[in-house]
Scaffold this motif. Structure first.
Motif, PDB file in Angstrom:
ATOM      1  N   THR A 147       0.814  -1.212   0.000  1.00  0.00           N
ATOM      2  CA  THR A 147       0.000   0.000   0.000  1.00  0.00           C
ATOM      3  C   THR A 147       0.849   1.264   0.000  1.00  0.00           C
ATOM      4  OG1 THR A 147      -0.128   0.061   2.409  1.00  0.00           O
ATOM      5  CG2 THR A 147      -1.880  -1.137   1.226  1.00  0.00           C
ATOM      6  N   ILE A 148       0.214   2.316  -0.468  1.00  0.00           N
ATOM      7  CA  ILE A 148       0.744   3.676  -0.401  1.00  0.00           C
ATOM      8  C   ILE A 148      -0.406   4.566   0.040  1.00  0.00           C
ATOM      9  CG2 ILE A 148       1.706   5.603  -1.732  1.00  0.00           C
ATOM     10  CD1 ILE A 148       2.978   3.607  -3.597  1.00  0.00           C
ATOM     11  N   VAL A 149      -0.126   5.516   0.881  1.00  0.00           N
ATOM     12  CA  VAL A 149      -1.175   6.403   1.384  1.00  0.00           C
ATOM     13  C   VAL A 149      -1.655   7.324   0.267  1.00  0.00           C
ATOM     14  CG1 VAL A 149      -1.716   8.275   3.005  1.00  0.00           C
ATOM     15  CG2 VAL A 149      -0.336   6.330   3.754  1.00  0.00           C
ATOM     16  N   ASP A 150      -2.961   7.405   0.107  1.00  0.00           N
ATOM     17  CA  ASP A 150      -3.569   8.297  -0.878  1.00  0.00           C
ATOM     18  C   ASP A 150      -3.616   9.697  -0.275  1.00  0.00           C
ATOM     19  OD1 ASP A 150      -4.997   9.519  -2.857  1.00  0.00           O
ATOM     20  OD2 ASP A 150      -6.925   8.655  -2.284  1.00  0.00           O
ATOM     21  N   ARG A 151      -2.633  10.498  -0.616  1.00  0.00           N
ATOM     22  CA  ARG A 151      -2.500  11.832  -0.031  1.00  0.00           C
ATOM     23  C   ARG A 151      -1.969  12.803  -1.069  1.00  0.00           C
ATOM     24  NH1 ARG A 151       2.970  12.806   1.187  1.00  0.00           N
ATOM     25  NH2 ARG A 151       4.309  10.958   0.988  1.00  0.00           N
ATOM     26  N   ASN A 152      -2.130  14.092  -0.762  1.00  0.00           N
ATOM     27  CA  ASN A 152      -1.557  15.112  -1.627  1.00  0.00           C
ATOM     28  C   ASN A 152      -0.033  15.052  -1.540  1.00  0.00           C
ATOM     29  OD1 ASN A 152      -3.910  16.305  -2.676  1.00  0.00           O
ATOM     30  ND2 ASN A 152      -4.238  17.438  -0.771  1.00  0.00           N
ATOM     31  N   VAL A 153       0.620  15.198  -2.693  1.00  0.00           N
ATOM     32  CA  VAL A 153       2.076  15.177  -2.723  1.00  0.00           C
ATOM     33  C   VAL A 153       2.575  16.359  -3.542  1.00  0.00           C
ATOM     34  CG1 VAL A 153       2.333  12.693  -2.415  1.00  0.00           C
ATOM     35  CG2 VAL A 153       2.030  13.610  -4.706  1.00  0.00           C
ATOM     36  N   ALA A 154       3.749  16.822  -3.183  1.00  0.00           N
ATOM     37  CA  ALA A 154       4.423  17.883  -3.928  1.00  0.00           C
ATOM     38  C   ALA A 154       5.803  17.362  -4.291  1.00  0.00           C
ATOM     39  CB  ALA A 154       4.515  19.156  -3.092  1.00  0.00           C
ATOM     40  N   ILE A 155       6.036  17.152  -5.565  1.00  0.00           N
ATOM     41  CA  ILE A 155       7.283  16.547  -6.022  1.00  0.00           C
ATOM     42  C   ILE A 155       8.143  17.626  -6.665  1.00  0.00           C
ATOM     43  CG2 ILE A 155       8.281  14.840  -7.583  1.00  0.00           C
ATOM     44  CD1 ILE A 155       5.701  13.226  -7.261  1.00  0.00           C
ATOM     45  N   PRO A 156       9.310  17.891  -6.103  1.00  0.00           N
ATOM     46  CA  PRO A 156      10.172  18.951  -6.672  1.00  0.00           C
ATOM     47  C   PRO A 156      10.727  18.548  -8.033  1.00  0.00           C
ATOM     48  CG  PRO A 156      11.315  17.775  -4.917  1.00  0.00           C
ATOM     49  CD  PRO A 156       9.910  17.266  -4.914  1.00  0.00           C
ATOM     50  N   LEU A 157      10.784  19.530  -8.919  1.00  0.00           N
ATOM     51  CA  LEU A 157      11.335  19.325 -10.253  1.00  0.00           C
ATOM     52  C   LEU A 157      12.580  20.177 -10.422  1.00  0.00           C
ATOM     53  CD1 LEU A 157       7.965  19.449 -12.251  1.00  0.00           C
ATOM     54  CD2 LEU A 157       9.154  17.437 -11.375  1.00  0.00           C
ATOM     55  N   THR A 158      13.079  20.278 -11.633  1.00  0.00           N
ATOM     56  CA  THR A 158      14.274  21.079 -11.900  1.00  0.00           C
ATOM     57  C   THR A 158      14.010  22.539 -11.543  1.00  0.00           C
ATOM     58  OG1 THR A 158      14.832  19.589 -13.709  1.00  0.00           O
ATOM     59  CG2 THR A 158      15.947  21.727 -13.662  1.00  0.00           C
ATOM     60  N   VAL A 164      11.051  12.122 -16.539  1.00  0.00           N
ATOM     61  CA  VAL A 164      10.642  13.061 -15.491  1.00  0.00           C
ATOM     62  C   VAL A 164       9.535  12.410 -14.683  1.00  0.00           C
ATOM     63  CG1 VAL A 164      11.301  15.087 -16.848  1.00  0.00           C
ATOM     64  CG2 VAL A 164       8.978  14.171 -17.041  1.00  0.00           C
ATOM     65  N   PRO A 165       9.266  12.894 -13.468  1.00  0.00           N
ATOM     66  CA  PRO A 165       8.222  12.264 -12.647  1.00  0.00           C
ATOM     67  C   PRO A 165       6.861  12.172 -13.331  1.00  0.00           C
ATOM     68  CG  PRO A 165       9.556  13.729 -11.312  1.00  0.00           C
ATOM     69  CD  PRO A 165      10.003  13.934 -12.721  1.00  0.00           C
ATOM     70  N   ALA A 166       6.496  13.208 -14.095  1.00  0.00           N
ATOM     71  CA  ALA A 166       5.178  13.213 -14.742  1.00  0.00           C
ATOM     72  C   ALA A 166       5.042  12.138 -15.818  1.00  0.00           C
ATOM     73  CB  ALA A 166       4.898  14.586 -15.345  1.00  0.00           C
ATOM     74  N   LEU A 167       6.151  11.502 -16.201  1.00  0.00           N
ATOM     75  CA  LEU A 167       6.080  10.412 -17.169  1.00  0.00           C
ATOM     76  C   LEU A 167       5.158   9.310 -16.669  1.00  0.00           C
ATOM     77  CD1 LEU A 167       7.157   9.030 -19.776  1.00  0.00           C
ATOM     78  CD2 LEU A 167       9.013   8.092 -18.380  1.00  0.00           C
ATOM     79  N   ALA A 168       5.034   9.170 -15.344  1.00  0.00           N
ATOM     80  CA  ALA A 168       4.163   8.149 -14.758  1.00  0.00           C
ATOM     81  C   ALA A 168       2.727   8.288 -15.235  1.00  0.00           C
ATOM     82  CB  ALA A 168       4.212   8.229 -13.233  1.00  0.00           C
ATOM     83  N   ASP A 181      12.989  25.592  -9.331  1.00  0.00           N
ATOM     84  CA  ASP A 181      12.066  25.783  -8.209  1.00  0.00           C
ATOM     85  C   ASP A 181      10.680  25.215  -8.498  1.00  0.00           C
ATOM     86  OD1 ASP A 181      14.061  27.170  -6.843  1.00  0.00           O
ATOM     87  OD2 ASP A 181      13.491  29.090  -7.762  1.00  0.00           O
ATOM     88  N   ALA A 182      10.521  24.526  -9.610  1.00  0.00           N
ATOM     89  CA  ALA A 182       9.209  24.004  -9.988  1.00  0.00           C
ATOM     90  C   ALA A 182       8.817  22.845  -9.080  1.00  0.00           C
ATOM     91  CB  ALA A 182       9.219  23.557 -11.438  1.00  0.00           C
ATOM     92  N   VAL A 183       7.524  22.711  -8.881  1.00  0.00           N
ATOM     93  CA  VAL A 183       6.971  21.641  -8.054  1.00  0.00           C
ATOM     94  C   VAL A 183       5.788  21.031  -8.801  1.00  0.00           C
ATOM     95  CG1 VAL A 183       5.857  21.042  -5.868  1.00  0.00           C
ATOM     96  CG2 VAL A 183       7.677  22.757  -5.911  1.00  0.00           C
ATOM     97  N   TRP A 184       5.751  19.704  -8.814  1.00  0.00           N
ATOM     98  CA  TRP A 184       4.646  18.993  -9.477  1.00  0.00           C
ATOM     99  C   TRP A 184       3.706  18.460  -8.418  1.00  0.00           C
ATOM    100  CZ3 TRP A 184       4.451  13.267 -10.853  1.00  0.00           C
ATOM    101  CH2 TRP A 184       3.296  12.981 -11.591  1.00  0.00           C
ATOM    102  N   ARG A 185       2.403  18.809  -8.532  1.00  0.00           N
ATOM    103  CA  ARG A 185       1.381  18.364  -7.588  1.00  0.00           C
ATOM    104  C   ARG A 185       0.304  17.584  -8.348  1.00  0.00           C
ATOM    105  NH1 ARG A 185       2.943  23.418  -5.628  1.00  0.00           N
ATOM    106  NH2 ARG A 185       3.545  23.409  -3.411  1.00  0.00           N
ATOM    107  N   PRO A 186       0.462  16.292  -8.499  1.00  0.00           N
ATOM    108  CA  PRO A 186      -0.547  15.495  -9.217  1.00  0.00           C
ATOM    109  C   PRO A 186      -1.862  15.460  -8.447  1.00  0.00           C
ATOM    110  CG  PRO A 186       1.044  14.068  -8.125  1.00  0.00           C
ATOM    111  CD  PRO A 186       1.562  15.461  -7.972  1.00  0.00           C
ATOM    112  N   THR A 187      -2.958  15.421  -9.188  1.00  0.00           N
ATOM    113  CA  THR A 187      -4.281  15.401  -8.572  1.00  0.00           C
ATOM    114  C   THR A 187      -5.122  14.286  -9.173  1.00  0.00           C
ATOM    115  OG1 THR A 187      -5.173  16.962 -10.189  1.00  0.00           O
ATOM    116  CG2 THR A 187      -4.212  17.898  -8.183  1.00  0.00           C
TER     117      THR A 187
END
Length: 736
Positions: free
Chosen positions: A479-490, A551-555, A492-498
């Motif tokens: 399992t992984i907790v279903d929660r809001n995440v903020a993933i740092p990118l190159t 990159v992380p968003a490739l997922a 100062d950008a931050v990726w927040r998947p929803t």
């Protein structure tokens, strides 16, 4: 009439050979004796010896020419020669899919061809055409003298060129004496049986002009948008000029060279009295005025498949010395005619329904109206808008004027809002491509959305992330907790998947996360697996042509890929992790059934451990049993053992669905060629746009038992009822 003349000619040849045979035998004896005597007298030549030697050479040459007669083509109806033996494309179940004809050729009579074309041809290629009997001896001698002096020139008459074009296999193209003699003999045969007008008609109807245009009628339509009868003197000279070297004097790509060559043809016409000097001086200063329109043939049962196959077959034929338009090849493909028909029907059915929805959303009262900023952007991209701006109108005035033109608005709206789709099906056991639909209508939209189009795959890319985790030892029950995440990118950008649903804050199993396509959980899993590792795995599994940005968003499928790559990669999953390169052809035969080449399936490449692949298949079963792809069960009633995945990109631009069966993996993409146009939040989802195409296809295939309804993907493993302690252990394990 022609058959009678052929019969008389053959009877004449038989009598002639019967009479000359004794003379040839005696002549050969004399020639050989004379030649041997000449050799003996080389050291002490005499006048008599020189005469005998010179007499022996023509006799030997005559004998050599006579010996070649049986090896020259028999003259039948020259209008049916060579060009009517195209490659036949056959499906795996023995049905004719297509014919690779040299062109969409239309035969026209000599009376339907502009007289300028005939005059230009004769003046340039063979000015004594009406005087000789197949060979222009004066021109041949002149060409030989120039060639011997180092300035190689051609001396072939129109009849010789026709013989070479119609019978390339029998005559050959090597620059040898034997080839020239075979060509000359065939030219004599043609001249003996056919009139000069018939020879001209056949020549002008079979000569190539690039862009799959064979014959003067198709050339006239292709380059000037008119019939051969309507060609003027400049257009005729341009086409005749191309005969020297099509590519070099192509008026579309090389207009300057084409003008120079055209003027050379006009000069020849002037030189031989077909054009007055004053007219020539005026005509040579005129522009080309090309009106290029590519002529298309009637599409076959699988036109996009055929288009890709033609490219491959041309390369194979070039390497092996064959002509796909003339050698009568029979190409046995992997395509299943029944499955192809089902795929076409499924795409048509669903795309027509979606088009009705698109038309409601994009009409002159809703999407296609002046108040819509996107439609204004469409207007600004048109040639009409640029013309209005060039004429001095302001931007608002030009947009307003065009928006008030109903015909313009309807045409622009239709061009931008046509629903498009792609569909492909592959046998995972051997990589055989079984069905291929590249667009809704090949004639209207030849662009291939299976092989050529690269679109973001959305959530259909997620299985590669989970495959990486399972290969590394993760279990579906982790399992992984279903929660809001903020993933740092190159930077100062931050990726927040929803997700569409708010986070629960509770642990979610990997099985449930993939079944319900949860973005937040998948993004966290990608952090653990690392983008580079997932990208390498996806490439190994089948995404081998499109670049993947690690990159992380490739997922979530942000790197554009082709539908063919994705279905091929899903086939790897079904094939226990072994990738097999997709195959289109099984064997090639000649027109007599002799096998020229066979093509076995590519060797499997283990891209994913078999155990991990089986685990992934089992998890993807839940997508269609209770997750985002449940419509396969509830709407289409499919009870076979299948697994799959839906995919929807940001703003519902692309809809995807791929379904896996032990014997067939099929996928569909739905969208618009302009990614700014969408079907909305509901119909734009892959579960509602692409899934029905795949569902309808499998429903037909299973009912017809083209694929086995009882085939199994592998053993199932249902998740056990976990205790609280196990949940806590998993939570701690997956916490980042």
């Amino acid at each position: 009439m022609n058959r009678r003349r052929v019969s008389l000619f053959r009877e004449y040849c038989a009598r002639w050979l019967a009479r000359i045979a004794p003379l040839c035998t005696a002549g050969s004896t004399i020639a050989i004796r004379g030649f041997r005597g000449a050799l003996r007298r080389l050291r002490h030549p005499t006048r008599r010896g020189i005469v005998l030697t010179l007499a022996a050479l023509p006799a030997l040459f005559l004998l050599y020419a006579l010996a070649l007669v049986p090896f020259t083509p028999g003259i039948e109806d020259i209008r049916k020669a060579r060009v009517d033996r195209p490659a036949l494309i056959v499906s795996a179940d023995g049905r004719l899919i297509d014919e690779f004809k040299p062109s969409n050729r239309e035969w026209v009579s000599l009376g339907q061809i502009s007289p300028y074309m005939v005059e230009a041809l004769i003046a340039t290629e063979d000015r004594r055409f009406h005087e000789h009997s197949g060979i222009d001896w004066t021109r041949t001698a002149s060409a030989a003298l120039h060639t011997f002096s180092g300035d190689r020139q051609g001396g072939s008459t129109i009849t010789q060129q026709l013989a070479r074009n119609l019978y390339p296999e029998e005559i050959g193209r090597a620059p040898t004496l034997a080839r020239k003699l075979r060509e000359a003999i065939t030219a004599f045969k043609i001249e003996a049986v056919y009139s000069k007008d018939q020879i001209l008609e056949t020549y002008l109807n079979t000569v190539p002009f690039l862009y799959n245009a064979y014959g003067v009628e198709m050339a006239a339509r292709t380059y000037f948008g008119k019939s051969a009868r309507q060609l003027d003197i400049l257009e005729s000279a341009t086409l005749v000029g191309m005969l020297k070297a099509n590519s070099t004097y192509n008026p579309v790509l090389n207009p300057d060279r084409a003008v120079q060559r055209r003027n050379t043809v006009l000069g020849q016409m002037s030189k031989y009295g077909k054009l007055a000097p004053d007219a020539y001086n005026w005509l040579k200063r005129q522009p080309l005025n090309v009106n290029f329109t590519l002529q298309t043939a009637q599409p076959g049962a699988a036109p996009h498949f055929s288009a890709q196959l033609r490219k491959w077959l041309i390369a194979w034929a070039d390497r092996n010395g064959y002509n796909i338009y003339a050698d009568g090849l029979v190409v046995h493909t992997t395509l299943d005619f029944r499955l192809q028909a089902m795929a076409t029907q499924a795409v048509d059915w669903q795309a027509n329904q979606l088009q009705w929805i698109a038309n409601e959303a994009w009409n002159e009262r809703t999407g296609c109206w002046p108040g819509n900023g996107l439609f204004q952007a469409f207007i600004r991209q048109t040639p009409d808008y640029r013309a209005a701006r060039d004429a001095g109108q302001s931007d608002p005035a030009a947009v307003r004027k065009l928006a008030r033109n109903p015909a313009f608005v309807r045409a622009l709206c239709r061009s931008k809002t046509q629903v498009q789709a792609g569909f492909v099906a592959i046998d995972p056991r051997n990589g055989d491509i079984k069905a291929w639909v590249g667009s809704r209508n090949f004639s209207d939209a030849p662009f291939d959305h299976v092989q050529q189009a690269r679109r973001q795959p959305g959530s259909t890319f997620k299985p590669f992330v989970y495959a990486s985790a399972f290969a590394g030892g993760a279990r579906p029950s982790d399992t992984i907790v279903d929660r809001n995440v903020a993933i740092p990118l190159t930077g100062d950008a931050v990726w927040r998947p929803t997700d569409a649903e708010p986070p629960t804050g509770r642990p979610m199993t990997l099985r449930d996360a993939l079944a319900y396509s949860r973005n937040r959980v998948t993004a966290q899993l990608m952090q653990k697996e690392r983008p580079g590792k997932v990208a390498r795995l996806a490439r190994a599994m089948g995404v081998r042509e499109s670049p993947l940005e690690a990159v992380p968003a490739l997922a979530l499928g942000t790197s554009p890929v082709t539908l063919k790559e994705m279905v091929s990669a899903y086939s790897t999953i079904v094939n226990r992790g072994a990738y097999i390169e997709p195959r289109m052809v099984t064997r090639i035969e000649d027109r007599d059934g002799k096998v020229l080449a066979e093509f076995a399936s590519a060797a499997p490449e283990q891209a994913l451990p078999a155990g991990a692949a089986q685990t992934l298949v089992d998890v993807l079963r839940d997508v269609v049993s209770r997750g985002t792809g449940v419509g396969i069960r509830t709407r289409f009633g499919i009870r076979a053992d299948v697994a799959g995945k839906t995919g929807t990109t940001q703003d519902n631009t692309d809809g995807w669905f791929i379904l896996m069966h032990p014997q067939l993996v099929a996928g569909a993409w739905v969208g618009f060629d302009d990614g700014r146009v969408t079907l909305g939040n509901y119909w734009g989802q892959g579960a509602h746009s692409a899934l029905p195409m795949v569902g309808a296809f499998y429903d037909m295939a299973l009912r017809a038992r083209v694929i086995d309804p009882g085939a199994r993907l592998g053993p199932e493993s249902r998740p056990p009822r976990t205790v609280r302690a196990e949940r806590q252990r998993q939570f701690l394990f997956w916490r980042f």
